[in-house]
Scaffold this motif. Structure first.
Motif, PDB file in Angstrom:
ATOM      1  N   LEU A   1      -1.787   0.790 -12.195  1.00 51.59           N
ATOM      2  CA  LEU A   1      -3.014  -0.009 -12.115  1.00 51.59           C
ATOM      3  C   LEU A   1      -4.102   0.553 -13.026  1.00 51.59           C
ATOM      4  O   LEU A   1      -4.792  -0.186 -13.728  1.00 51.59           O
ATOM      5  N   ALA A   2      -4.243   1.893 -13.016  1.00 52.22           N
ATOM      6  CA  ALA A   2      -5.263   2.532 -13.847  1.00 52.22           C
ATOM      7  C   ALA A   2      -4.997   2.308 -15.329  1.00 52.22           C
ATOM      8  O   ALA A   2      -5.928   2.169 -16.135  1.00 52.22           O
ATOM      9  N   ARG A   3      -3.718   2.256 -15.694  1.00 52.17           N
ATOM     10  CA  ARG A   3      -3.351   2.062 -17.097  1.00 52.17           C
ATOM     11  C   ARG A   3      -3.901   0.742 -17.639  1.00 52.17           C
ATOM     12  O   ARG A   3      -4.256   0.623 -18.812  1.00 52.17           O
ATOM     13  N   TRP A   4      -3.965  -0.277 -16.768  1.00 55.04           N
ATOM     14  CA  TRP A   4      -4.449  -1.590 -17.205  1.00 55.04           C
ATOM     15  C   TRP A   4      -5.968  -1.717 -17.049  1.00 55.04           C
ATOM     16  O   TRP A   4      -6.512  -2.799 -17.210  1.00 55.04           O
ATOM     17  N   GLY A   5      -6.636  -0.616 -16.684  1.00 61.27           N
ATOM     18  CA  GLY A   5      -8.091  -0.639 -16.651  1.00 61.27           C
ATOM     19  C   GLY A   5      -8.699  -0.852 -15.286  1.00 61.27           C
ATOM     20  O   GLY A   5      -9.916  -1.062 -15.175  1.00 61.27           O
ATOM     21  N   ALA A   6      -7.898  -0.798 -14.225  1.00 63.30           N
ATOM     22  CA  ALA A   6      -8.427  -1.000 -12.876  1.00 63.30           C
ATOM     23  C   ALA A   6      -9.096   0.276 -12.371  1.00 63.30           C
ATOM     24  O   ALA A   6      -8.669   1.389 -12.693  1.00 63.30           O
ATOM     25  N   ASN A   7     -10.130   0.102 -11.576  1.00 67.23           N
ATOM     26  CA  ASN A   7     -10.750   1.212 -10.857  1.00 67.23           C
ATOM     27  C   ASN A   7     -10.061   1.284  -9.497  1.00 67.23           C
ATOM     28  O   ASN A   7     -10.191   0.359  -8.682  1.00 67.23           O
ATOM     29  N   VAL A   8      -9.305   2.347  -9.243  1.00 65.22           N
ATOM     30  CA  VAL A   8      -8.507   2.440  -8.016  1.00 65.22           C
ATOM     31  C   VAL A   8      -9.216   3.337  -7.008  1.00 65.22           C
ATOM     32  O   VAL A   8      -9.485   4.513  -7.271  1.00 65.22           O
TER      33      VAL A   8
ATOM     34  N   SER B   1       0.809  -1.218   0.000  1.00 59.69           N
ATOM     35  CA  SER B   1       0.000   0.000   0.000  1.00 59.69           C
ATOM     36  C   SER B   1       0.843   1.268   0.000  1.00 59.69           C
ATOM     37  O   SER B   1       0.329   2.360  -0.222  1.00 59.69           O
ATOM     38  N   GLN B   2       2.169   1.142   0.245  1.00 61.09           N
ATOM     39  CA  GLN B   2       3.044   2.321   0.230  1.00 61.09           C
ATOM     40  C   GLN B   2       3.901   2.404  -1.030  1.00 61.09           C
ATOM     41  O   GLN B   2       4.857   3.172  -1.089  1.00 61.09           O
ATOM     42  N   GLY B   3       3.570   1.564  -2.022  1.00 60.81           N
ATOM     43  CA  GLY B   3       4.307   1.629  -3.290  1.00 60.81           C
ATOM     44  C   GLY B   3       5.688   1.023  -3.221  1.00 60.81           C
ATOM     45  O   GLY B   3       6.546   1.322  -4.065  1.00 60.81           O
ATOM     46  N   GLU B   4       5.948   0.144  -2.236  1.00 61.97           N
ATOM     47  CA  GLU B   4       7.265  -0.486  -2.109  1.00 61.97           C
ATOM     48  C   GLU B   4       7.595  -1.225  -3.406  1.00 61.97           C
ATOM     49  O   GLU B   4       6.795  -2.014  -3.902  1.00 61.97           O
ATOM     50  N   PRO B   5       8.798  -1.002  -3.964  1.00 60.13           N
ATOM     51  CA  PRO B   5       9.119  -1.508  -5.311  1.00 60.13           C
ATOM     52  C   PRO B   5       8.960  -3.017  -5.471  1.00 60.13           C
ATOM     53  O   PRO B   5       8.538  -3.487  -6.515  1.00 60.13           O
ATOM     54  N   MET B   6       9.307  -3.794  -4.433  1.00 59.81           N
ATOM     55  CA  MET B   6       9.275  -5.244  -4.551  1.00 59.81           C
ATOM     56  C   MET B   6       7.999  -5.862  -3.979  1.00 59.81           C
ATOM     57  O   MET B   6       7.878  -7.078  -3.898  1.00 59.81           O
ATOM     58  N   SER B   7       7.054  -5.041  -3.570  1.00 62.42           N
ATOM     59  CA  SER B   7       5.827  -5.564  -2.958  1.00 62.42           C
ATOM     60  C   SER B   7       4.926  -6.187  -4.017  1.00 62.42           C
ATOM     61  O   SER B   7       5.078  -5.964  -5.223  1.00 62.42           O
ATOM     62  N   ALA B   8       3.942  -6.969  -3.533  1.00 61.35           N
ATOM     63  CA  ALA B   8       3.019  -7.643  -4.452  1.00 61.35           C
ATOM     64  C   ALA B   8       2.275  -6.640  -5.327  1.00 61.35           C
ATOM     65  O   ALA B   8       2.162  -6.821  -6.546  1.00 61.35           O
ATOM     66  N   LEU B   9       1.774  -5.553  -4.725  1.00 56.50           N
ATOM     67  CA  LEU B   9       0.963  -4.606  -5.503  1.00 56.50           C
ATOM     68  C   LEU B   9       1.789  -3.907  -6.578  1.00 56.50           C
ATOM     69  O   LEU B   9       1.308  -3.686  -7.694  1.00 56.50           O
ATOM     70  N   SER B  10       3.034  -3.545  -6.255  1.00 55.64           N
ATOM     71  CA  SER B  10       3.887  -2.898  -7.263  1.00 55.64           C
ATOM     72  C   SER B  10       4.137  -3.836  -8.434  1.00 55.64           C
ATOM     73  O   SER B  10       4.107  -3.425  -9.604  1.00 55.64           O
TER      74      SER B  10
ATOM     75  N   ILE C   1       2.159  -6.250  -9.352  1.00 50.80           N
ATOM     76  CA  ILE C   1       0.884  -6.358 -10.075  1.00 50.80           C
ATOM     77  C   ILE C   1       0.718  -5.172 -11.023  1.00 50.80           C
ATOM     78  O   ILE C   1       0.322  -5.329 -12.185  1.00 50.80           O
ATOM     79  N   ALA C   2       1.055  -3.969 -10.528  1.00 46.60           N
ATOM     80  CA  ALA C   2       0.927  -2.762 -11.351  1.00 46.60           C
ATOM     81  C   ALA C   2       1.860  -2.796 -12.560  1.00 46.60           C
ATOM     82  O   ALA C   2       1.541  -2.250 -13.622  1.00 46.60           O
ATOM     83  N   GLN C   3       3.008  -3.453 -12.401  1.00 48.08           N
ATOM     84  CA  GLN C   3       3.984  -3.539 -13.499  1.00 48.08           C
ATOM     85  C   GLN C   3       3.750  -4.761 -14.385  1.00 48.08           C
ATOM     86  O   GLN C   3       4.508  -5.019 -15.315  1.00 48.08           O
ATOM     87  N   ARG C   4       2.715  -5.539 -14.064  1.00 53.79           N
ATOM     88  CA  ARG C   4       2.404  -6.787 -14.758  1.00 53.79           C
ATOM     89  C   ARG C   4       3.572  -7.772 -14.716  1.00 53.79           C
ATOM     90  O   ARG C   4       3.844  -8.497 -15.683  1.00 53.79           O
ATOM     91  N   SER C   5       4.276  -7.794 -13.567  1.00 53.36           N
ATOM     92  CA  SER C   5       5.384  -8.739 -13.411  1.00 53.36           C
ATOM     93  C   SER C   5       5.131  -9.719 -12.274  1.00 53.36           C
ATOM     94  O   SER C   5       6.033 -10.445 -11.867  1.00 53.36           O
ATOM     95  N   HIS C   6       3.887  -9.736 -11.761  1.00 50.68           N
ATOM     96  CA  HIS C   6       3.562 -10.677 -10.683  1.00 50.68           C
ATOM     97  C   HIS C   6       3.398 -12.082 -11.260  1.00 50.68           C
ATOM     98  O   HIS C   6       2.951 -12.250 -12.395  1.00 50.68           O
ATOM     99  N   ASN C   7       3.750 -13.081 -10.444  1.00 52.23           N
ATOM    100  CA  ASN C   7       3.730 -14.469 -10.920  1.00 52.23           C
ATOM    101  C   ASN C   7       2.357 -14.905 -11.435  1.00 52.23           C
ATOM    102  O   ASN C   7       2.242 -15.554 -12.468  1.00 52.23           O
ATOM    103  N   PHE C   8       1.302 -14.576 -10.676  1.00 56.41           N
ATOM    104  CA  PHE C   8       0.002 -15.134 -11.053  1.00 56.41           C
ATOM    105  C   PHE C   8      -1.164 -14.145 -10.984  1.00 56.41           C
ATOM    106  O   PHE C   8      -2.281 -14.493 -11.339  1.00 56.41           O
ATOM    107  N   VAL C   9      -0.928 -12.897 -10.541  1.00 57.29           N
ATOM    108  CA  VAL C   9      -2.010 -11.905 -10.488  1.00 57.29           C
ATOM    109  C   VAL C   9      -1.819 -10.898 -11.625  1.00 57.29           C
ATOM    110  O   VAL C   9      -0.794 -10.222 -11.695  1.00 57.29           O
TER     111      VAL C   9
END
Length: 561
Positions: free
Chosen positions: A359-366, A311-320, A322-330
């Motif tokens: 996230l918004a770039r990929w069509g998510a409602n944030v 939630s703080q934009g940490e570079p290696m976190s799951a959400l970051s 996901i936003a970069q489309r580099s997450h294993n399965f999300v």
């Protein structure tokens, strides 16, 4: 009111019968909380947390308190008291225990359980620990401790009253006065008032929200907003929050249960912490709601909820990732909803907005704090602090936990209620409580200790300055070979640049001036390779500044052959 003085000297010996308080972190910053109490030549530590790096500290993983001032006295530490389980209060404990592994640890059940998993990660054996509950009294050496229930954004938080021959000190830890907490555990104002009647000689109070008027909203006030998000979302929901925010995860689980969705945890720390909270009964999981992420992925999107770190934009976190489309399965799909259920820690704004944009770039409602009431603070606002000052009636106040502006705002509140002696201190400033009066007695060295990978304390501010220069301006390397017999340049200059717009052709104009400057320096008797390298650095630095208005790192190498 006492104000910090930049010319403070090393503190003199503590007066007999006095109590010395030395904050080693948390004053002048939000994080790295650690305070050392000294009485009768014995020490008590309250909290030992980390600070997370900002953009101007590239490559740094964590920032620790500076243990130097107590390193040669660690054998005198009676105990380490941990007020609650947030990283900025427990995260540096493994690094302290590396220096003395048998310091007794004192805290609530959840706090010590979260710390225990952290110690195992660091491959440290668990030291002697004392699980305490609100209302309990326990002594360590000359320190008589009483614990008081306080409400915060993590369950099982405690304030601590410290009794010594010098008087009674009350340290709030992080707290607020939520009158409708999700777990029903309110801040024990009755105990605060009782301690006030006994006579609080020094009150250390959480300053984080001192600038915010009124009272902090209740946790329950965001439940309707979360419900609305679940009602309006027709595809997958991803909720990002702190991995320790048990209350927020509880609200998400309850909303998922009401709306017929299943929940999966994403992020190692989230999985670990929620398992601990659930096992200990602090997180109540509705039957069948939490499933493995693989099982969740097999469900239709409208049945899925992911609870993630980042939630703080940490570079290696799951959400970051996901936003970069580099997450294993999300992978974000058009129409997914992402709920950022946390505040913005100062300094993280750019990183968080970068994730939101991704996230918004990929069509998510944030949905975030900027457009909905999806987070409430865990800290007391001005109205709550005034209330506490009036019931505690302290003789002296030392605002803690906050940036300078927060400390000053808290001090103004204390003075408004009639407190005559308010001490404003920063990290490393020593405060002595002698004969019932608190005053600044000096200062100890207290710098940042940087963790960079497996390196602890090896990276300096000078190294960070070099990293910033490399990141912003790039570097230029110059290799020159000087004939050791003739003293003339026999090869080069060979010049390479990286991280800037300069190419091979750019350097043709400076090669001859480098050779001329070296010839002059050698003719004047400067044959030392270091002096010759400095000559090259000056010539190239002046040229690139005047010609290209850049200040890159310049790395000259002069070889004698």
């Amino acid at each position: 009111m006492s104000h910090p003085h930049p010319e403070l000297s090393t503190p003199a010996e503590l007066a007999k019968g006095g109590l010395r308080i030395t904050p080693l972190g948390g004053l002048g910053e939000v994080g790295r909380n650690m305070t050392v109490f000294e009485y009768d030549d014995r020490l008590l530590i309250v909290d030992c947390g980390v600070l997370f790096p900002e953009d101007h500290q590239p490559g740094i993983d964590l920032i620790l308190p500076d243990f130097d001032s107590i390193r040669d006295r660690l054998d005198r530490v009676e105990a380490l008291v941990l007020t609650h389980g947030h990283e900025d209060h427990i995260g540096a404990t493994p690094y302290l225990l590396r220096e003395r592994g048998d310091i007794p640890l004192v805290g609530s059940e959840l706090t010590l359980a979260l710390l225990g998993s952290k110690l195992r990660e660091h491959r440290l054996r668990e030291t002697v620990h004392h699980v305490v509950v609100a209302g309990e009294r326990i002594s360590f050496g000359p320190f008589d401790l009483e614990f008081v229930a306080v409400n915060h954004s993590i369950p099982d938080a405690l304030a601590v009253a410290i009794r010594t021959g010098a008087g009674l000190v009350l340290h709030t830890g992080d707290f607020k006065m939520d009158q409708l907490p999700l777990d029903g555990r309110i801040t024990d104002l009755n105990a605060f008032a009782r301690l006030g009647d006994e006579g609080v000689d020094l009150f250390l109070t959480d300053s984080t929200n001192a600038e915010t008027p009124g009272f902090t909203p209740t946790e329950k006030s965001i439940t309707p907003v979360i419900d609305q998000v679940f009602r309006d979302s027709h595809q997958r929901i991803i909720v990002a929050c702190f991995a320790s925010h048990v209350h927020r995860v509880q609200q998400v689980l309850d909303a998922a249960d009401r709306h017929g969705r299943k929940v999966g945890y994403v992020g190692r720390s989230m999985v670990r912490n929620m398992a601990i909270a659930s096992d200990l009964g602090y997180l109540h999981v509705p039957p069948g709601v939490v499933v493995d992420t693989k099982e969740l992925a097999a469900l239709p999107p409208e049945k899925q909820v992911l609870v993630s770190t980042g939630s703080q934009g940490e570079p290696m976190s799951a959400l970051s990732r996901i936003a970069q489309r580099s997450h294993n399965f999300v992978h974000i799909e058009e129409g997914d909803t992402v709920l950022l259920a946390s505040s913005l820690i100062p300094g993280n704004e750019n990183a968080v907005y970068r994730v939101i944009n991704g996230l918004a770039r990929w069509g998510a409602n944030v949905v975030h704090k900027g457009n909905a009431l999806v987070h409430v603070s865990g800290h007391a606002s001005a109205g709550e602090l005034l209330y506490c000052y009036n019931i505690v009636k302290p003789r002296n106040v030392l605002p803690v936990h906050g940036e300078i502006r927060h400390l000053l705002a808290n001090a103004a509140l204390a003075r408004a209620t009639g407190v005559e002696n308010v001490v404003i201190a920063e990290d490393g400033m020593v405060v002595d409580l002698v004969d019932g009066v608190a005053s600044i007695a000096g200062k100890v060295d207290c710098g940042y200790v940087f963790v960079d990978g497996s390196s602890v304390g090896d990276v300096t501010e000078s190294d960070l300055k070099d990293r910033r220069i490399l990141g912003e301006e790039g570097f230029i390397s110059i290799i020159v070979v000087v004939d050791s017999v003739t003293g003339k340049v026999s090869s080069g200059p060979e010049i390479h640049a990286r991280g800037n717009a300069l190419d091979e052709a750019s350097f043709e104009d400076i090669k001859q001036p480098i050779v001329d400057a070296l010839d002059r320096a050698i003719a004047e008797g400067n044959t030392d390779s270091y002096q010759l390298q400095q000559t090259v650095r000056r010539v190239v630095g002046r040229w690139v500044s005047n010609t290209h208005r850049r200040r890159p790192m310049i790395i000259p190498v002069v070889i004698e052959a």
